[in-house]
Design an enzyme around this catalytic site. Structure first.
Site, PDB file in Angstrom:
ATOM      1  N   ASP A  48      21.635  36.538  34.321  1.00 56.33           N
ATOM      2  CA  ASP A  48      22.293  36.626  35.629  1.00 56.33           C
ATOM      3  C   ASP A  48      21.395  37.274  36.671  1.00 56.33           C
ATOM      4  O   ASP A  48      21.237  36.774  37.784  1.00 56.33           O
ATOM      5  CB  ASP A  48      23.606  37.409  35.519  1.00 56.33           C
ATOM      6  CG  ASP A  48      24.731  36.530  34.972  1.00 56.33           C
ATOM      7  OD1 ASP A  48      24.465  35.336  34.693  1.00 56.33           O
ATOM      8  OD2 ASP A  48      25.851  37.028  34.826  1.00 56.33           O
TER       9      ASP A  48
ATOM     10  N   ARG B  50      33.262  23.748  32.387  1.00 56.59           N
ATOM     11  CA  ARG B  50      32.390  24.663  31.645  1.00 56.59           C
ATOM     12  C   ARG B  50      32.733  24.565  30.154  1.00 56.59           C
ATOM     13  O   ARG B  50      33.891  24.704  29.767  1.00 56.59           O
ATOM     14  CB  ARG B  50      32.536  26.098  32.171  1.00 56.59           C
ATOM     15  CG  ARG B  50      32.116  26.194  33.643  1.00 56.59           C
ATOM     16  CD  ARG B  50      32.397  27.563  34.233  1.00 56.59           C
ATOM     17  NE  ARG B  50      31.579  28.608  33.612  1.00 56.59           N
ATOM     18  CZ  ARG B  50      31.712  29.894  33.912  1.00 56.59           C
ATOM     19  NH1 ARG B  50      32.611  30.302  34.781  1.00 56.59           N
ATOM     20  NH2 ARG B  50      30.933  30.785  33.326  1.00 56.59           N
TER      21      ARG B  50
ATOM     22  N   LYS C  50      31.437  43.877  35.413  1.00 58.17           N
ATOM     23  CA  LYS C  50      32.401  42.812  35.096  1.00 58.17           C
ATOM     24  C   LYS C  50      32.471  42.603  33.587  1.00 58.17           C
ATOM     25  O   LYS C  50      33.545  42.514  33.006  1.00 58.17           O
ATOM     26  CB  LYS C  50      31.985  41.506  35.766  1.00 58.17           C
ATOM     27  CG  LYS C  50      32.851  40.325  35.323  1.00 58.17           C
ATOM     28  CD  LYS C  50      32.336  38.985  35.822  1.00 58.17           C
ATOM     29  CE  LYS C  50      31.072  38.561  35.098  1.00 58.17           C
ATOM     30  NZ  LYS C  50      30.768  37.118  35.256  1.00 58.17           N
ATOM     31  N   SER C  51      31.292  42.513  32.961  1.00 56.21           N
ATOM     32  CA  SER C  51      31.250  42.230  31.525  1.00 56.21           C
ATOM     33  C   SER C  51      31.970  43.305  30.728  1.00 56.21           C
ATOM     34  O   SER C  51      32.720  43.005  29.793  1.00 56.21           O
ATOM     35  CB  SER C  51      29.799  42.146  31.052  1.00 56.21           C
ATOM     36  OG  SER C  51      29.132  41.137  31.753  1.00 56.21           O
TER      37      SER C  51
ATOM     38  N   LYS D  39      34.566  37.518  43.403  1.00 59.70           N
ATOM     39  CA  LYS D  39      34.625  37.339  41.955  1.00 59.70           C
ATOM     40  C   LYS D  39      34.200  38.611  41.231  1.00 59.70           C
ATOM     41  O   LYS D  39      34.788  38.986  40.217  1.00 59.70           O
ATOM     42  CB  LYS D  39      33.719  36.175  41.545  1.00 59.70           C
ATOM     43  CG  LYS D  39      33.890  35.714  40.115  1.00 59.70           C
ATOM     44  CD  LYS D  39      33.129  34.420  39.889  1.00 59.70           C
ATOM     45  CE  LYS D  39      33.647  33.675  38.673  1.00 59.70           C
ATOM     46  NZ  LYS D  39      33.278  34.268  37.400  1.00 59.70           N
TER      47      LYS D  39
ATOM     48  N   ASP E 292      37.721  38.308  38.975  1.00 55.31           N
ATOM     49  CA  ASP E 292      37.634  38.064  37.535  1.00 55.31           C
ATOM     50  C   ASP E 292      38.460  39.063  36.725  1.00 55.31           C
ATOM     51  O   ASP E 292      39.083  38.694  35.720  1.00 55.31           O
ATOM     52  CB  ASP E 292      36.169  38.109  37.068  1.00 55.31           C
ATOM     53  CG  ASP E 292      35.493  36.745  37.243  1.00 55.31           C
ATOM     54  OD1 ASP E 292      36.084  35.875  37.926  1.00 55.31           O
ATOM     55  OD2 ASP E 292      34.384  36.554  36.709  1.00 55.31           O
TER      56      ASP E 292
ATOM     57  N   ARG F 182      23.449  26.395  38.429  1.00 58.77           N
ATOM     58  CA  ARG F 182      22.710  27.338  39.269  1.00 58.77           C
ATOM     59  C   ARG F 182      21.258  26.925  39.504  1.00 58.77           C
ATOM     60  O   ARG F 182      20.651  27.367  40.482  1.00 58.77           O
ATOM     61  CB  ARG F 182      22.772  28.742  38.654  1.00 58.77           C
ATOM     62  CG  ARG F 182      24.145  29.365  38.803  1.00 58.77           C
ATOM     63  CD  ARG F 182      24.275  30.683  38.078  1.00 58.77           C
ATOM     64  NE  ARG F 182      25.458  31.399  38.539  1.00 58.77           N
ATOM     65  CZ  ARG F 182      25.933  32.505  37.976  1.00 58.77           C
ATOM     66  NH1 ARG F 182      25.334  33.019  36.919  1.00 58.77           N
ATOM     67  NH2 ARG F 182      26.997  33.096  38.474  1.00 58.77           N
TER      68      ARG F 182
ATOM     69  N   HIS G 195      29.594  33.538  43.357  1.00 57.41           N
ATOM     70  CA  HIS G 195      29.289  34.856  43.912  1.00 57.41           C
ATOM     71  C   HIS G 195      27.801  35.189  43.901  1.00 57.41           C
ATOM     72  O   HIS G 195      27.268  35.760  44.845  1.00 57.41           O
ATOM     73  CB  HIS G 195      30.080  35.913  43.152  1.00 57.41           C
ATOM     74  CG  HIS G 195      29.856  35.896  41.659  1.00 57.41           C
ATOM     75  ND1 HIS G 195      29.718  37.034  40.916  1.00 57.41           N
ATOM     76  CD2 HIS G 195      29.734  34.863  40.767  1.00 57.41           C
ATOM     77  CE1 HIS G 195      29.541  36.710  39.646  1.00 57.41           C
ATOM     78  NE2 HIS G 195      29.546  35.397  39.528  1.00 57.41           N
ATOM     79  N   ARG G 196      27.123  34.815  42.820  1.00 58.19           N
ATOM     80  CA  ARG G 196      25.714  35.230  42.722  1.00 58.19           C
ATOM     81  C   ARG G 196      24.811  34.456  43.687  1.00 58.19           C
ATOM     82  O   ARG G 196      23.809  34.984  44.165  1.00 58.19           O
ATOM     83  CB  ARG G 196      25.204  35.099  41.290  1.00 58.19           C
ATOM     84  CG  ARG G 196      25.974  35.995  40.347  1.00 58.19           C
ATOM     85  CD  ARG G 196      25.187  36.453  39.141  1.00 58.19           C
ATOM     86  NE  ARG G 196      26.106  37.147  38.259  1.00 58.19           N
ATOM     87  CZ  ARG G 196      26.553  38.382  38.462  1.00 58.19           C
ATOM     88  NH1 ARG G 196      26.132  39.080  39.508  1.00 58.19           N
ATOM     89  NH2 ARG G 196      27.415  38.939  37.644  1.00 58.19           N
TER      90      ARG G 196
ATOM     91  N   GLU H  34      29.050  29.360  37.005  1.00 59.19           N
ATOM     92  CA  GLU H  34      30.001  29.065  38.078  1.00 59.19           C
ATOM     93  C   GLU H  34      29.680  27.729  38.752  1.00 59.19           C
ATOM     94  O   GLU H  34      30.547  27.026  39.236  1.00 59.19           O
ATOM     95  CB  GLU H  34      30.000  30.205  39.101  1.00 59.19           C
ATOM     96  CG  GLU H  34      30.807  31.432  38.681  1.00 59.19           C
ATOM     97  CD  GLU H  34      30.097  32.346  37.687  1.00 59.19           C
ATOM     98  OE1 GLU H  34      29.087  31.920  37.067  1.00 59.19           O
ATOM     99  OE2 GLU H  34      30.560  33.493  37.519  1.00 59.19           O
TER     100      GLU H  34
ATOM    101  N   ASN I 245      37.997  31.159  37.590  1.00 63.31           N
ATOM    102  CA  ASN I 245      36.683  30.753  37.096  1.00 63.31           C
ATOM    103  C   ASN I 245      36.070  31.903  36.309  1.00 63.31           C
ATOM    104  O   ASN I 245      34.863  32.096  36.298  1.00 63.31           O
ATOM    105  CB  ASN I 245      35.789  30.348  38.278  1.00 63.31           C
ATOM    106  CG  ASN I 245      34.631  29.455  37.829  1.00 63.31           C
ATOM    107  OD1 ASN I 245      34.527  29.104  36.658  1.00 63.31           O
ATOM    108  ND2 ASN I 245      33.756  29.126  38.747  1.00 63.31           N
TER     109      ASN I 245
ATOM    110  N   GLN J 179      29.011  33.757  25.217  1.00 61.95           N
ATOM    111  CA  GLN J 179      30.432  34.145  25.299  1.00 61.95           C
ATOM    112  C   GLN J 179      31.257  33.570  24.154  1.00 61.95           C
ATOM    113  O   GLN J 179      32.327  34.078  23.839  1.00 61.95           O
ATOM    114  CB  GLN J 179      31.018  33.725  26.641  1.00 61.95           C
ATOM    115  CG  GLN J 179      30.534  34.624  27.775  1.00 61.95           C
ATOM    116  CD  GLN J 179      31.128  34.246  29.122  1.00 61.95           C
ATOM    117  OE1 GLN J 179      32.011  33.400  29.196  1.00 61.95           O
ATOM    118  NE2 GLN J 179      30.637  34.871  30.168  1.00 61.95           N
TER     119      GLN J 179
END
Ligand code: DC
Length: 648
Positions: free
Chosen positions: A316, A122, A22-23, A416, A49, A347, A391-392, A344, A92, A171
């Site tokens: 992550d 966020r 994804k990244s 995601k 995403d 967590r 998702h995670r 997200e 998201n 980010q």
């Protein structure tokens, strides 16, 4: 899909070709769009995403063509988007939101960036503050410091030093660095505060370098984007597999035996999350690394060990360690994870809350979590796990299925980053086996099922008893048997204990009571209510525990355990069944005669096979066993033979 029930697992083994990172995917999409020339991206992640990023780029006038098989051709715009205004919904997707904010702030157009409600919680203020230092005109449309944002054309004052905070999300630095080449002059970025999640900055620098922009850095405090930097297409670019997604499968191998191999990341990966493998190794897992693959196996002897780990380098993937911890000896402590709180979902809270549902002790603090594994795996409690649109959380908790049957609520949130996660998960795991036995009343299915379970040393589920217990509990609570919602609520909250020789409802032995004529009639009534069947679904699945389960009842092989390895439809001629019932009654000293029993049984067969809810039917994949001329011992032997299992 509202929920997905995972069976308890016994083993994991196989090979997984990972979806694209994804990244990397969202970074290379944006850089390919900004670049001069056409770029062919291969193995791009196709998920929510990346779809958000693709939508935004197309809306900005970037030519993007899907070539099939995860390949895309992107026609770069050479630093200037053709479309000068628009409103983009970014879901998201933090990677898309932050990087587009940076780039669009310098793009000279009117843009609005929105997301799902959680995206609006966020933080993004640190990035906006940094961009404002060079003249960007950005307004908060909601709360100060948070999306949604409105971006207006501005006179950018490039060059010099820009300061950005690095201790909330990496980010922000990524968004800033990727945007700065658009200014054309040398700019230095100074990071204020300790930079977290450094490996993600490595990904940013590596991808910028692939597109021809070398960023120099001194330590993790100062970064310089050179004058005259221009993104240029590298031609063809392969996206690595997702190292965070790899963590779930490596963990599966470590917990479930393995070997489990992931392909698409390896020794040479630019993703920091590959170092998750080292953490697993520290816990005792056996890890092998190739250039483009990683393989995990359980420890050679004994169990995994709990560890204490600073997780700043794998924020992550570290989440996966929190559920691996269930299977380790001793507690596992994960520290330096404050960034979990702005993802997200929060967590740390989500992880602790859901782990506790499994009956586990969890300590949590501002930036750490400590998981104490259960004394025995059998102590894990079957639970319905909420996923918070994260998702995670969904993927991490799938691992807990090694200890207990599990329900994952809203499992589609995995889209995601990994849309077919659960299909792949199922393909590399083996579940506790089930023998499902169905058949008409008085076919002897209950007796045979219980005997097969005893012979194998497996658990036994008499599903009819649950409907009987529900009828009894409803009666006692004064709830009418036709009150669907009322009875369903009773079924959902049923306090039952099945033991060797007793069935207890709220502590009282009701083994005899539930066999009465009155309760039998009630059971048949409540069993026809769909909401009641739904309420008992997970409760029945929760009986599936190692080493195996024999279940008998109406929809055992179709609805409750469609994946049962052995499905048997036990029947006998209606005459033989009436005869058996007659003998049973006489033995109990009850008055009986054969003709009315036969009549009764015929009518019941007819009713049962005609009813709309869970009708009596042999499922297509069930084996027929006609016991008209068989003794119980012979029937048991036949079922055992079908199953291929040897009695203990
Ligand atoms: O098998 P039994 O007689 O104990 O079942 C009691 C009632 O529940 C009977 O009416 C059939 C119904 N039943 C059902 O609908 N689905 C099951 N899985 C088990 C029983």
């Amino acid at each position: 899909m509202d929920f997905l029930d995972l069976p308890p697992l016994t083993a994991a083994q196989g090979t997984i070709r990972l979806p694209g990172s994804k990244s990397i995917s969202n970074r290379v999409l944006l850089l390919a769009a900004l670049a001069e020339g056409e770029t062919e991206l291969r193995d791009l992640l196709e998920s929510d995403d990346t779809a958000r990023m693709l939508d935004a780029l197309r809306a900005l006038g970037v030519g993007v063509e899907a070539l099939g098989d995860h390949a895309y051709r992107v026609r770069g715009v050479g630093g200037r988007f053709p479309v000068r205004e628009g409103s983009f919904f970014l879901g998201n997707a933090g990677t898309a939101y932050r990087s587009l904010t940076g780039v669009l702030a310098l793009a000279g157009g009117n843009y609005t960036l929105t997301g799902v409600p959680r995206m609006h919680e966020r933080p993004i203020g640190d990035l906006v503050d940094a961009l404002r230092q060079i003249g960007a005109d950005i307004a908060y449309l909601g709360n100060t410091g948070y999306p949604p944002l409105e971006i207006r054309p501005a006179s950018i004052r490039p060059g010099g030093v820009v300061r950005v905070r690095g201790d909330v999300s990496s980010q922000f630095l990524t968004g800033l660095l990727m945007a700065l080449p658009l200014t054309g002059v040398e700019t230095t970025v100074e990071v204020v505060g300790e930079l977290i999640s450094k490996p993600y900055i490595e990904i940013t620098l590596a991808t910028m370098a692939r597109f021809g922009v070398p960023v120099t850095r001194s330590g993790w405090q100062r970064f310089s984007v050179p004058a005259g930097a221009v993104y240029r297409s590298p031609g063809v670019l392969h996206v690595e597999g997702d190292a965070s997604s790899a963590s779930y499968f490596l963990a599966l191998g470590a917990v479930g035996g393995g070997p489990l191999r992931v392909e698409g990341v390896g020794r040479d990966s630019i993703q920091g999350d590959v170092r998750f493998a080292e953490a697993l190794q520290q816990m005792g897992a056996r890890i092998e690394l190739g250039d483009n693959w990683i393989e995990a196996r359980a420890p050679a002897a004994g169990r995994l060990r709990g560890i204490a780990l600073d997780c700043n380098h794998i924020p992550d993937a570290a989440m996966t360690l929190a559920t691996v911890a269930l299977f380790a000896e001793g507690p596992t402590t994960l520290t330096n994870i404050a960034s979990w709180r702005v993802k997200e979902t929060d967590r740390i809270v989500a992880m602790a809350t859901e782990l506790r549902k499994l009956g586990v002790t969890v300590e949590e603090g501002g930036d750490f979590i400590r998981v104490h594994p259960p004394a025995r795996l059998a102590d894990l409690v079957p639970a319905a796990i909420d996923t918070y649109d994260d998702h995670r959380i969904a993927m991490c908790f799938s691992l807990a299925a090694f200890g207990t049957p599990l329900r994952i609520n809203e499992p589609n949130c995995v889209a995601k980053t990994f849309p077919d996660y659960f299909e792949r998960f199922t393909a590399v795991t083996a579940a506790v086996p089930v023998i499902a036995i169905d058949g008409p009343s008085a076919s002897g299915k209950g007796t045979v099922a219980a005997r097969v379970a005893a012979a194998l040393g497996w658990h036994y589920l008499d599903s009819g008893a649950l409907y009987r217990l529900t009828a009894l509990a409803a009666r006692r609570a004064g709830v009418d048997w036709d009150d669907e919602a009322g009875v369903a609520a009773i079924a959902a909250a049923l306090d039952v204990r099945f033991a060797e020789d007793s069935i207890r409802l709220a502590g009282e032995d009701v083994g005899e009571t539930i066999r009465s004529e009155e309760i039998s009639a009630g059971a048949s009534r409540v069993a026809a209510l769909p909401a009641v069947r739904q309420a008992l679904l997970f409760r029945q699945r929760a009986f599936r525990r190692a080493p195996g389960l024999v279940g008998d009842g109406r929809d055992m092989s179709t609805v409750i355990f469609p994946d049962a390895a052995t499905k048997v439809f036990l029947t006998a001629s209606v005459e033989a069944r009436a005869e058996r019932r007659y003998k049973q009654l006489i033995e109990k000293g009850m008055p009986a005669s054969i003709q009315p029993l036969l009549q009764d049984m015929r009518e019941r067969d007819e009713r049962d096979s005609q009813r709309s809810v869970a009708p009596l039917q042999q499922s297509a994949d069930a084996r027929l066993l006609d016991t008209t001329h068989l003794s119980i011992d012979q029937a048991v032997a036949e079922v055992l033979r079908f199953s291929g299992q040897s009695p203990r």
